[in-house]
Each structure stands twice: as structure tokens, then as C-alpha cells.
Scaffold this active site. Structure first.
Site, PDB file in Angstrom:
ATOM      1  N   HIS A  63      -0.027  -3.030  16.846  1.00 41.17           N
ATOM      2  CA  HIS A  63       0.451  -2.865  18.393  1.00 41.17           C
ATOM      3  C   HIS A  63      -1.766  -2.953  18.405  1.00 41.17           C
ATOM      4  CE1 HIS A  63       4.697  -2.533  18.982  1.00 41.17           C
ATOM      5  NE2 HIS A  63       4.256  -2.611  17.396  1.00 41.17           N
ATOM      6  N   PHE A  64      -2.788  -3.703  19.165  1.00 41.96           N
ATOM      7  CA  PHE A  64      -3.969  -2.959  18.783  1.00 41.96           C
ATOM      8  C   PHE A  64      -4.448  -2.867  20.504  1.00 41.96           C
ATOM      9  CE2 PHE A  64      -5.227  -6.352  15.065  1.00 41.96           C
ATOM     10  CZ  PHE A  64      -4.593  -5.313  14.438  1.00 41.96           C
ATOM     11  N   ASN A  95       3.582  -4.732  24.780  1.00 41.43           N
ATOM     12  CA  ASN A  95       3.507  -3.168  24.871  1.00 41.43           C
ATOM     13  C   ASN A  95       2.453  -2.933  25.267  1.00 41.43           C
ATOM     14  OD1 ASN A  95       3.991  -3.349  22.648  1.00 41.43           O
ATOM     15  ND2 ASN A  95       4.693  -1.277  22.248  1.00 41.43           N
ATOM     16  N   HIS A 179      12.771  -6.231  18.357  1.00 45.43           N
ATOM     17  CA  HIS A 179      13.013  -4.867  18.412  1.00 45.43           C
ATOM     18  C   HIS A 179      14.391  -4.659  18.555  1.00 45.43           C
ATOM     19  CE1 HIS A 179      10.907  -0.271  17.843  1.00 45.43           C
ATOM     20  NE2 HIS A 179      12.698  -0.432  18.285  1.00 45.43           N
ATOM     21  N   HIS A 237      10.634  -4.625  11.222  1.00 43.34           N
ATOM     22  CA  HIS A 237      10.651  -3.731  11.074  1.00 43.34           C
ATOM     23  C   HIS A 237      12.393  -3.368  10.496  1.00 43.34           C
ATOM     24  CE1 HIS A 237      11.141  -2.862  15.477  1.00 43.34           C
ATOM     25  NE2 HIS A 237       9.747  -2.283  15.309  1.00 43.34           N
ATOM     26  N   ASP A 310       3.033  -3.400  11.457  1.00 42.04           N
ATOM     27  CA  ASP A 310       3.905  -1.894  13.380  1.00 42.04           C
ATOM     28  C   ASP A 310       2.741  -1.825  13.599  1.00 42.04           C
ATOM     29  OD1 ASP A 310       4.745  -1.853  15.071  1.00 42.04           O
ATOM     30  OD2 ASP A 310       6.974  -0.677  14.779  1.00 42.04           O
ATOM     31  N   HIS A 314      -1.823   5.904  18.171  1.00 40.34           N
ATOM     32  CA  HIS A 314      -1.499   7.234  18.035  1.00 40.34           C
ATOM     33  C   HIS A 314      -2.825   8.248  18.552  1.00 40.34           C
ATOM     34  CE1 HIS A 314       2.030   5.277  20.823  1.00 40.34           C
ATOM     35  NE2 HIS A 314       2.906   5.503  19.444  1.00 40.34           N
TER      36      HIS A 314
END
Ligand code: DOR
Length: 445
Positions: A63-64, A95, A179, A237, A310, A314
Site C-alpha cells: 500500500h503505497f 485502497n 483480504h 496474508h 503488505d 501510517h
């Protein structure tokens, strides 16, 4: 003029280790010479005596955060971290903000990566309850896969409409990554935790709220649907021992249902919540040491096909909030290769198995024709590792924009010295060359 000559490397590739010299020209591996290459000249010459030469890792789940969440991470920072960690290709999740739910939004992400990604890239097309027509327009040769959240996580992209799910599994025309965590179970567990603790839910409760049962209900339903429809399903995952019964051991070839494990589920256990707290809060949650042991065994026997990160940064401010507001996810892409090599050093895996799961298997699973292996004619995505160079992860050496790592203070014995993407040096001796650009991944399907 040849681009690059690497001499005296110990190549780890396709289950073997051997000493070789490599010649790279035009972005590709031109020669692999086990008898030495003699008097060949090149723009860059590297003596790799005593070092391991591995194929660049291909991370199939990151998630970049670009566009829309760039206060946490962006492609430029994340790919600098990837380069420093020996990850030369990534597949990124939908997302972001806005969610990647149309072909136009998907292509915008490819344009962003073309402008700023230091490594090779692909982006998943996102699935929602109402965008099936758009999903089915995705080009399987230019896009890594479809991604559906069958359990909400960061970004609220839940696909829960039974009719949509059945159509999706019936019609998906390419690999579909999911997911899997059951929303109703998580909601009930959350309500019980709130009734008991109010706002002060301890972080240690995370694996009981995002429970093993929630994982099993969702992943077993998805596997049943995939079997009914013949869907090419990839369950991301895996975090519990029980889910492993859903997958077959043995080689990847011919499987319609595959599974991924992530570095954090292979490394941490619930004993680590006391020391690391929110820094190891992920969805799915890190669970027990028994779960971890079972996932490690499944990496070895093939029920787990690939290993990824993954990577989901944050900010520390976001992570400092009370349980209910503290987002799940953390940065990992700079440390996946060295963490897996550390597990090999501990005797959990062999170095050859690490290379299989991080490099070869993602290339085969996603039908990437010319990456993930050290072979003549393949793109020169390469990583040079010193296997005897203990170092400690510290904040100063991190490239991710969020500026922290769950591995801070950890000693790793393997060190990434250099990384090449398409034959160009993108990372060397602690420094990233920000002028390098990766390529859009192509899929031979
Ligand atoms: O812990 C997680 N964080 N799991 C996910 O599936 C999403 C990710 C994120 O985007 O923050």
C-alpha cells in the site's frame, strides 16, 4: 558498451548456489559465466566476492498511499525503501483515495508511478459492490490482478453483497486477490470488547477481535466459492494455522487457489504486543506463536506459495491513538529480504526457499515472463547482499515517508549492499539514486 559486470558473486537461484560472473547489457542479463568472463569491460564493474547475488524481490502486496494518503507514504519514498531493501517490483493495492474502482483511476496510478517509481510497478484493479462491468474491462496483460476486500480494513472497500460476490467469482477473468476476514464476527467481537473496556481496549485484544474464527469463516467461504466457479483465487496474508487446511502443498504450477504469507506473520507473535503495541497492529492481526510456526511450515511445504509485506504505513500520530482509532498496518518493504534471510540464518528456512518465495514464485504466479530469476535474457533486477554484516535497524536509515519501522532496534546479519533495476544501479552503499525509473510490469497471459 556493457552496462554492468559483476564478478565472483555467489548466485542463489532456482534452488542452487553457484559462483559466477554476470554481464548486463541493455537492461538484461546477457551472460552468466560460471568459468569466469575474463577481460570484459563495462560502465560499472563490481567485485562481489563473498557476497550473495539474488534476483530482486517481487512484492505482490503493498500500500503505497498515492493518491490521496500521501501524508503516510508516497511512491517516491516507498520505492526508495523498496530499492534499499532489495525489492525491485511491486503490486499495489486499490485502497488509495479515491479508491481504484475505474479504469481511468487505475491508469492515473500507472501515470503517477511512471513519473516517480524507482522500481518496477503494477497496480491492482479494485472491486466494489457496484463496479463489476468496470472490473471486467481490466487488461490481464497490463494489470497484475483484481483485489477484493471480503472484510473491511483501512479504507472501507468491503465487498459483501452476495449477488455481486457470486457474479465476481463466476466472471473474474484474471487472478483475484482477496483480504479475507469475516465482518460480522469482527463486529460482534468489537461490540463485546467495547462493552468490557469502553474506549480503553488493550492492544493485546486485537487478535481476539480480528479473530482466527473471522479469518477462517471468510477464507473458507471464498475458497468454496472459488471451487464452485473455477476462479483463480489468491488469498492474501494468511495469519492462522487453521486456514492452512484450505490450501494444497506442492508446487505452484496448476493451482487455481493460492495463498500468501506476510513477513510480519512469519516474524512476530502475540507475545510481541507487550513491547511493540500499535506498531504491530495489522489486519489480519498477528496471532499466536503456534500460528506462526504453522505458517512457517506451510511456506516450506508449499501451502503458502508466496511471501510479501503488505507494506502499509501510517503516521506515528495515527498509531498513537486509542485502539478503536489506531489504524492497522506498518512499513515493511525495506526489510522483507533481510528479515527472511535472518529467518534462514536461524534455520527456519533455507536461503534458496527465501529466494523461491520472494522472487521466483511471484513471477510465476503472476505470469511475469522475464523477471524474478537470474537467467540469461531476463531483466537485470538484482540484489547484492553481504551475508555477514550485522547491523541494527535505526530510524535514521529508513526511507519510508512515515519515518518509523516495527523493526527498529532489530539486528539483522544480512545487509543489502546494492540493488539494480533493469541493469541500473538504484541503491548502493546506503544511498538511493532518485533519477532511476522502473518499468510497468507486463504479464504473459
Ligand atoms: O493492516 C492492514 N493495513 N491491513 C490491510 O489489509 C490494509 C492495510 C492498510 O491499507 O492500512
Amino acid at each position: 558498451m556493457n552496462q554492468l559486470v559483476i564478478r565472483n558473486a555467489q548466485v542463489v537461484n532456482e534452488g542452487r548456489r553457484f559462483n559466477a560472473d554476470l554481464v548486463v547489457a541493455g537492461g538484461r542479463i546477457e551472460r552468466i559465466a560460471t568459468e569466469g568472463i575474463g577481460d570484459v569491460s563495462a560502465a560499472q564493474e563490481v567485485d562481489a566476492a563473498g557476497r550473495l547475488l539474488l534476483p530482486g524481490a517481487i512484492d505482490d502486496q503493498v500500500h503505497f498511499r498515492e493518491p490521496g494518503l500521501t501524508h503516510k507514504e508516497d511512491i517516491a519514498h516507498a520505492t526508495a525503501a523498496a530499492a534499499a531493501g532489495g525489492v525491485t517490483s511491486f503490486m499495489e493495492m486499490p485502497n488509495t483515495v479515491p479508491n481504484t474502482l475505474t479504469q481511468a483511476l487505475l491508469e492515473e496510478k500507472y501515470a503517477l508511478a511512471a513519473a516517480s517509481s524507482l522500481v518496477n510497478y503494477s497496480f491492482y484493479m479494485g472491486v466494489a459492490n457496484n463496479n463489476l462491468d468496470e472490473v471486467l474491462r481490466t487488461d490481464p496483460r497490463r494489470v497484475c490482478g483484481l483485489k477484493a476486500f471480503l472484510g473491511s480494513s483501512t479504507g472501507n472497500m468491503l465487498v459483501d453483497d452476495p449477488d455481486t460476490l457470486s457474479k465476481l467469482f463466476g466472471k473474474a477473468h484474471m487472478i483475484m486477490a482477496i483480504h479475507a476476514e469475516d465482518e460480522a464476527t469482527i463486529r460482534a467481537n468489537t461490540a463485546a470488547a467495547v462493552a468490557r473496556w469502553g474506549e480503553a481496549i488493550p492492544l493485546e485484544e486485537h487478535p481476539r477481535i480480528r479473530s482466527a474464527e473471522a479469518c477462517y469463516i471468510s477464507s473458507s467461504n471464498a475458497v468454496a466459492l472459488a471451487k464452485e466457479h473455477g476462479t483463480r483465487l489468491h488469498v492474501l496474508h494468511i495469519s492462522t494455522a487453521r486456514e492452512l487446511e484450505l490450501f494444497s502443498p506442492g508446487p505452484l504450477e496448476g493451482k487455481r487457489i493460492t495463498a500468501e504469507a506476510c513477513v510480519h506473520h512469519l516474524w512476530f507473535s502475540d507475545a510481541d504486543y507487550a513491547g511493540k503495541g500499535a506498531l504491530i497492529k495489522w489486519n489480519p492481526a498477528v496471532k499466536t506463536a503456534d500460528d506462526r510456526a504453522a505458517i512457517r511450515q506451510a511456506v516450506i511445504d508449499g501451502r503458502i506459495d508466496v511471501v510479501a509485506t503488505d507494506h502499509a504505513p501510517h503516521t506515528l500520530e495515527e498509531k498513537a491513538q486509542p485502539y478503536a482509532k489506531c489504524p492497522s498496518g506498518g512499513p515493511l518493504v525495506q526489510h522483507s529480504v533481510v528479515a527472511m534471510l535472518e529467518l534462514a540464518r536461524q534455520g527456519v528456512f533455507t536461503v534458496e526457499q527465501v529466494v523461491e518465495k520472494l522472487c521466483h514464485a511471484p513471477a510465476r504466479m503472476f505470469d511475469i515472463p522475464d523477471r524474478g530469476f537470474i537467467r540469461e535474457g531476463h531483466c537485470a533486477d538484482l540484489v547484492l547482499v553481504d551475508p555477514n554484516a550485522p547491523w541494527t535497524v535505526s530510524r535514521e536509515g529508513l526511507f519510508s515517508k512515515c519515518g518509523w519501522s516495527p523493526f527498529e532496534g532489530q539486528v539483522f546479519h544480512n545487509r543489502v549492499l546494492r540493488t539494480w533495476v533493469n541493469g541500473r544501479s538504484v541503491y548502493a552503499d546506503g544511498r538511493v539514486d532518485r533519477s532511476v525509473r522502473g518499468e510497468r510490469l507486463r504479464f504473459d497471459r
